[in-house]
Design a protein around this motif. Structure first.
Motif, PDB file in Angstrom:
ATOM      1  N   GLU A   1       0.831  -1.195   0.000  1.00  0.00           N
ATOM      2  CA  GLU A   1       0.000   0.000   0.000  1.00  0.00           C
ATOM      3  C   GLU A   1       0.870   1.251   0.000  1.00  0.00           C
ATOM      4  N   ILE A   2       0.376   2.287  -0.659  1.00  0.00           N
ATOM      5  CA  ILE A   2       1.037   3.583  -0.690  1.00  0.00           C
ATOM      6  C   ILE A   2      -0.034   4.644  -0.434  1.00  0.00           C
ATOM      7  N   PRO A   3       0.160   5.538   0.528  1.00  0.00           N
ATOM      8  CA  PRO A   3      -0.825   6.615   0.737  1.00  0.00           C
ATOM      9  C   PRO A   3      -0.962   7.484  -0.500  1.00  0.00           C
ATOM     10  N   ARG A   4      -2.181   7.804  -0.855  1.00  0.00           N
ATOM     11  CA  ARG A   4      -2.401   8.628  -2.051  1.00  0.00           C
ATOM     12  C   ARG A   4      -2.121  10.100  -1.797  1.00  0.00           C
ATOM     13  N   ASN A   5      -1.899  10.490  -0.540  1.00  0.00           N
ATOM     14  CA  ASN A   5      -1.581  11.894  -0.273  1.00  0.00           C
ATOM     15  C   ASN A   5      -0.090  12.175  -0.364  1.00  0.00           C
ATOM     16  N   ASN A   6       0.729  11.172  -0.739  1.00  0.00           N
ATOM     17  CA  ASN A   6       2.147  11.404  -0.988  1.00  0.00           C
ATOM     18  C   ASN A   6       2.348  12.178  -2.277  1.00  0.00           C
ATOM     19  N   ASN A   7       3.361  13.047  -2.291  1.00  0.00           N
ATOM     20  CA  ASN A   7       3.773  13.633  -3.555  1.00  0.00           C
ATOM     21  C   ASN A   7       4.357  12.534  -4.440  1.00  0.00           C
ATOM     22  N   LEU A   8       4.409  12.788  -5.736  1.00  0.00           N
ATOM     23  CA  LEU A   8       4.893  11.775  -6.667  1.00  0.00           C
ATOM     24  C   LEU A   8       6.338  11.393  -6.376  1.00  0.00           C
ATOM     25  N   SER A   9       7.141  12.332  -5.850  1.00  0.00           N
ATOM     26  CA  SER A   9       8.536  12.022  -5.557  1.00  0.00           C
ATOM     27  C   SER A   9       8.652  10.912  -4.524  1.00  0.00           C
ATOM     28  N   GLU A  10       7.719  10.874  -3.556  1.00  0.00           N
ATOM     29  CA  GLU A  10       7.748   9.819  -2.542  1.00  0.00           C
ATOM     30  C   GLU A  10       7.374   8.477  -3.164  1.00  0.00           C
ATOM     31  N   VAL A  11       6.400   8.481  -4.059  1.00  0.00           N
ATOM     32  CA  VAL A  11       6.042   7.255  -4.767  1.00  0.00           C
ATOM     33  C   VAL A  11       7.216   6.797  -5.629  1.00  0.00           C
ATOM     34  N   PHE A  12       7.879   7.751  -6.234  1.00  0.00           N
ATOM     35  CA  PHE A  12       9.041   7.470  -7.077  1.00  0.00           C
ATOM     36  C   PHE A  12      10.121   6.739  -6.275  1.00  0.00           C
ATOM     37  N   LYS A  13      10.363   7.190  -5.042  1.00  0.00           N
ATOM     38  CA  LYS A  13      11.371   6.542  -4.195  1.00  0.00           C
ATOM     39  C   LYS A  13      10.975   5.091  -3.898  1.00  0.00           C
ATOM     40  N   ILE A  14       9.689   4.860  -3.655  1.00  0.00           N
ATOM     41  CA  ILE A  14       9.218   3.502  -3.366  1.00  0.00           C
ATOM     42  C   ILE A  14       9.401   2.606  -4.587  1.00  0.00           C
ATOM     43  N   LEU A  15       9.099   3.145  -5.761  1.00  0.00           N
ATOM     44  CA  LEU A  15       9.281   2.366  -6.981  1.00  0.00           C
ATOM     45  C   LEU A  15      10.759   2.054  -7.203  1.00  0.00           C
ATOM     46  N   GLU A  16      11.639   3.007  -6.912  1.00  0.00           N
ATOM     47  CA  GLU A  16      13.068   2.767  -7.065  1.00  0.00           C
ATOM     48  C   GLU A  16      13.532   1.636  -6.164  1.00  0.00           C
ATOM     49  N   LEU A  17      12.992   1.585  -4.939  1.00  0.00           N
ATOM     50  CA  LEU A  17      13.363   0.499  -4.026  1.00  0.00           C
ATOM     51  C   LEU A  17      13.016  -0.857  -4.615  1.00  0.00           C
ATOM     52  N   ASN A  18      12.010  -0.871  -5.463  1.00  0.00           N
ATOM     53  CA  ASN A  18      11.579  -2.122  -6.083  1.00  0.00           C
ATOM     54  C   ASN A  18      12.190  -2.315  -7.470  1.00  0.00           C
ATOM     55  N   HIS A  19      13.268  -1.572  -7.736  1.00  0.00           N
ATOM     56  CA  HIS A  19      14.060  -1.780  -8.956  1.00  0.00           C
ATOM     57  C   HIS A  19      13.248  -1.526 -10.223  1.00  0.00           C
ATOM     58  N   VAL A  20      12.405  -0.497 -10.163  1.00  0.00           N
ATOM     59  CA  VAL A  20      11.674  -0.062 -11.336  1.00  0.00           C
ATOM     60  C   VAL A  20      12.459   1.081 -11.974  1.00  0.00           C
ATOM     61  N   HIS A  21      12.826   0.932 -13.237  1.00  0.00           N
ATOM     62  CA  HIS A  21      13.635   1.923 -13.942  1.00  0.00           C
ATOM     63  C   HIS A  21      12.722   3.020 -14.481  1.00  0.00           C
ATOM     64  N   ILE A  22      12.906   4.245 -14.005  1.00  0.00           N
ATOM     65  CA  ILE A  22      11.993   5.325 -14.360  1.00  0.00           C
ATOM     66  C   ILE A  22      12.770   6.554 -14.799  1.00  0.00           C
ATOM     67  N   ASP A  23      12.242   7.226 -15.817  1.00  0.00           N
ATOM     68  CA  ASP A  23      12.732   8.534 -16.221  1.00  0.00           C
ATOM     69  C   ASP A  23      11.510   9.398 -16.467  1.00  0.00           C
ATOM     70  N   ILE A  24      11.638  10.682 -16.248  1.00  0.00           N
ATOM     71  CA  ILE A  24      10.479  11.552 -16.418  1.00  0.00           C
ATOM     72  C   ILE A  24      10.885  12.813 -17.156  1.00  0.00           C
ATOM     73  N   SER A  25      10.034  13.214 -18.078  1.00  0.00           N
ATOM     74  CA  SER A  25      10.236  14.441 -18.835  1.00  0.00           C
ATOM     75  C   SER A  25       8.890  15.134 -18.949  1.00  0.00           C
ATOM     76  N   GLY A  26       8.795  16.314 -18.339  1.00  0.00           N
ATOM     77  CA  GLY A  26       7.508  16.999 -18.317  1.00  0.00           C
ATOM     78  C   GLY A  26       6.487  16.165 -17.566  1.00  0.00           C
ATOM     79  N   LYS A  27       5.388  15.804 -18.238  1.00  0.00           N
ATOM     80  CA  LYS A  27       4.355  14.976 -17.615  1.00  0.00           C
ATOM     81  C   LYS A  27       4.341  13.566 -18.182  1.00  0.00           C
ATOM     82  N   THR A  28       5.454  13.165 -18.802  1.00  0.00           N
ATOM     83  CA  THR A  28       5.559  11.818 -19.341  1.00  0.00           C
ATOM     84  C   THR A  28       6.569  11.026 -18.530  1.00  0.00           C
ATOM     85  N   LEU A  29       6.132   9.908 -17.977  1.00  0.00           N
ATOM     86  CA  LEU A  29       6.996   9.047 -17.184  1.00  0.00           C
ATOM     87  C   LEU A  29       7.291   7.790 -18.002  1.00  0.00           C
ATOM     88  N   THR A  30       8.572   7.501 -18.182  1.00  0.00           N
ATOM     89  CA  THR A  30       8.995   6.359 -18.990  1.00  0.00           C
ATOM     90  C   THR A  30       9.498   5.250 -18.079  1.00  0.00           C
TER      91      THR A  30
END
Length: 372
Positions: A339-368
């Motif tokens: 579970e992830i609280p929905r009141n987190n900013n996206l940067s906090e969600v991003f950190k959680i995804l990184e912990l799970n070895h998800v490769h992410i890049d972001i440009s503007g409003k597009t997340l790759t």
């Protein structure tokens, strides 16, 4: 979050976990030394008795709980009680994650557009509290807590036409209809409903996801129409997930009784049941004893995942943070729990995804998301 973790820990301690669930729990435990808020060994040892009490364990005769299992459960339970977020992907690879600076994105909030029967459009985010419209003897108000409320006056005339309330990506809203029915709308959702219900039925049209608390009215059944099905109730609590980019339409019943109809095939649900319409084969099936807390977690400001793949996870994140997600390379079939609280900013969600070895890049409003 804590209740869901307790259920899984109870299964782990009693030896009833699937191999996948056991691996998940022990991965939590192995990960704790790397978390800043993880308890040290002394605290874990001292907390074993508390774990027995917190989980209300009653070992059966001849049943032995391994000390290792209690230590694992104690450490995880302490962290969850302290508010440590957990989000675990099974069978994740250990490929290093590219570090990307994410321009922060705020979570969604109460935001919606109301389109009246006469064509007038009201931005509910900008509208002041109080009366915002009056039509044919019906007063529409925005309440102090940001909800849309209808009031029918005694001199209300016969009505024609419909209103539509639409939430964008990054928005949610609650509306109270004239009959007393309360509806919570998730992000990227639209609800069309008449200015006043007919004398013999109450019909609304849904695209997206909404939670309904339908006011009881034996003379006027309440029907929710989506692109693929119709749900009929008299008075009950249920959730419908009918996003067009999801592989299935899910109707989950919490209280009362509903009938779900798809092209002549009808199923009746009891509390805890879910009707699942798989769009690929047009099959309508009933799932018993689903986790209703997970299905309605969004209403309580939580993302909840249970054996979901990465694309399912990212569809929810995309809607709530109003970002586009694209994929490059081969995306793994890892399954995610947590579970992830929905009141987190996206940067906090991003950190959680990184912990799970998800490769992410972001440009503007597009997340790759890049696969291996």
């Amino acid at each position: 979050m804590e209740n869901n973790a307790k259920k899984l820990l109870e299964k782990y301690l009693s030896g009833n976990c699937t191999p996948q669930e056991q691996a998940m729990v022990e991965e939590w435990y192995l990960r704790l030394p790397f978390e800043r808020k993880a308890p040290d060994h002394g605290i874990i040892e001292a907390s074993k008795e508390e774990v027995y009490q917190r989980l209300k364990l009653t070992p059966k005769p001849g049943f032995i709980i391994r000390l290792k299992h209690i230590a694992v459960a104690a450490s995880i339970l302490i962290c969850i009680t302290a508010g440590l977020i957990y989000f675990v992907g099974i069978n994740n690879t250990l490929t290093p994650v590219a570090k990307t600076q994410l321009k922060d994105v705020l979570p969604g909030r109460n935001k919606a557009i109301l389109t009246l029967a006469n064509g007038r459009v009201v931005d509910l985010d900008q509208a002041k509290n109080g009366e915002i419209a009056s039509q044919h003897g019906i007063i529409i108000r925005k309440s102090q807590n940001g909800q849309l409320e209808y009031e029918i006056q005694e001199d209300a005339a016969g009505l024609a036409g419909s209103n539509t309330i639409s939430t964008p990506r990054g928005g949610q809203y609650q509306v109270s209809l004239p009959d007393g029915t309360k509806i919570w709308l998730n992000a990227a959702t639209s609800l069309k409903y008449p200015s006043a219900f007919a004398s013999n039925e109450r019909v609304v049209e849904l695209n997206g996801e909404a939670y309904f608390e339908v006011a009881k009215d034996q003379k006027r059944p309440f029907r929710v129409k989506t692109a693929q099905q119709t749900v009929e109730v008299l008075g009950t609590h249920f959730n419908i997930n009918a996003y067009r980019d999801e592989p299935s339409t899910k109707t989950t019943l919490l209280e009362g009784s509903v009938k779900v109809n798809h092209t002549g095939t009808e199923v009746r649900l009891n509390p805890g049941d879910q009707a699942r319409l798989t769009l690929a084969n047009n099959a309508l099936t009933t799932i018993r004893d689903v986790d209703v807390e997970q299905e309605t977690a969004w209403k309580n400001d939580v993302f909840s995942f249970n054996d979901d793949d990465l694309k399912t996870v990212m569809r929810q994140i995309s809607r709530w943070y109003d970002i586009d997600v694209v994929y490059q390379g081969k995306i793994s079939n890892d399954r995610y729990f947590g579970e992830i609280p929905r009141n987190n900013n996206l940067s906090e969600v991003f950190k959680i995804l990184e912990l799970n070895h998800v490769h992410i890049d972001i440009s503007g409003k597009t997340l790759t998301v890049t696969g291996n």
